[in-house]
Design an enzyme around this catalytic site. Structure first.
Site, PDB file in Angstrom:
ATOM      1  CB  SER A  45       0.139  -2.958 -10.190  1.00  0.00           C
ATOM      2  OG  SER A  45      -0.633  -2.689 -11.500  1.00  0.00           O
ATOM      3  CD  GLU A 183       6.531   1.713  -7.706  1.00  0.00           C
ATOM      4  OE1 GLU A 183       6.096   0.970  -6.788  1.00  0.00           O
ATOM      5  OE2 GLU A 183       6.656   0.915  -9.031  1.00  0.00           O
TER       6      GLU A 183
END
Length: 256
Positions: A45, A183
């Site tokens: 990320s 997620e």
């Protein structure tokens, strides 16, 4: 005492919730470690808020290793997990083994994280764990597959999708994963998966019923220009930082 992989697994049995945050350099690692997080994730990320890429896909192994080395120097207690970037582990189990081994040896990581639960990825996880490399799995929304999904869309919204994600999570557990990130999926789906697994589930945008939670730290701190809908900043450091810099500029220019 520093957190270990075996402790993370044990906490699932003890019903002790697991807190995880991302770190991308020495300073962020120091801060999350001082806060008492259990897992410091050097996530791919960082490609977006730290390096300015549109997705995680362009991130290279050298780039994430550069950041991981800095994170290692800032940690004393948290378990350090490092993501393997796109196409550094999908080609073959042997490619994954070589790159995961490189990450472990050169950054001091205690585990790696891989996305996906398809049969080929399950075989890769099994290969890594067989030689002693701890692996955290990741199912549901897997950002490295963003183009296949057509965007960062919630997964598991149909019964078929929910069942597929459950099967993937169970297969990863059987392959030796010590924990699995769930997620961006419905809370009831994540709850069902968490109840079935014998290893911890770490949720992000998956509701409150997982065994732990992880967030991208720049989202938590309000540093990002944009946050996903499931990330609620607890402080607005972006505005405060801009205001402080503006004040500095004003002070400097007053002396002209």
């Amino acid at each position: 005492m520093a957190v270990t992989v075996s402790q993370i697994i044990q906490w699932k049995q003890e019903r002790r919730s697991i807190a995880a945050l991302t770190a991308w350099d020495y300073l962020s690692a120091q801060l999350v470690d001082a806060a008492g997080v259990d897992i410091a994730l050097v996530g791919d990320s960082l490609a977006m808020p730290v390096l300015g890429y549109d997705t995680t896909i362009p991130l290279t192994l050298d780039e994430i290793m550069h950041h991981a080395k800095a994170v290692r120097r800032g940690l004393t207690e948290a378990l350090m997990v490092v993501d393997l970037p796109f196409l550094t582990y999908q080609v073959s189990p042997e490619q994954a083994l070589a790159n995961a081994g490189k990450v472990m040896k050169q950054t001091g990581a205690q585990a790696v994280k891989l996305e996906g639960g398809q049969p080929a990825m399950v075989a890769t996880v099994a290969r890594l764990t067989q030689v002693g490399i701890p692996v955290m799995g990741h199912v549901g929304l897997t950002p490295q597959s963003v183009h296949q999904f057509g965007g960062f869309r919630k997964q598991g919204k149909t019964a078929e999708e929910a069942e597929r994600i459950l099967q993937e999570a169970q297969a990863l557990e059987r392959a030796g994963a010590f924990a699995i990130v769930l997620e961006h999926m419905p809370a009831d789906v994540a709850k069902s998966i968490s109840q079935v697994l014998g290893i911890p589930s770490i949720g992000i945008g998956a509701g409150p019923h997982c065994d732990g939670q992880v967030l991208v730290t720049s989202d938590l701190w309000g540093l990002s220009a944009w946050q996903p809908p499931f990330a609620k900043p607890l402080v607005d450091l972006r505005s405060q930082a801009i205001q402080a810099a503006q004040q500095f500029c004003h002070q400097v220019r007053q002396t002209e």
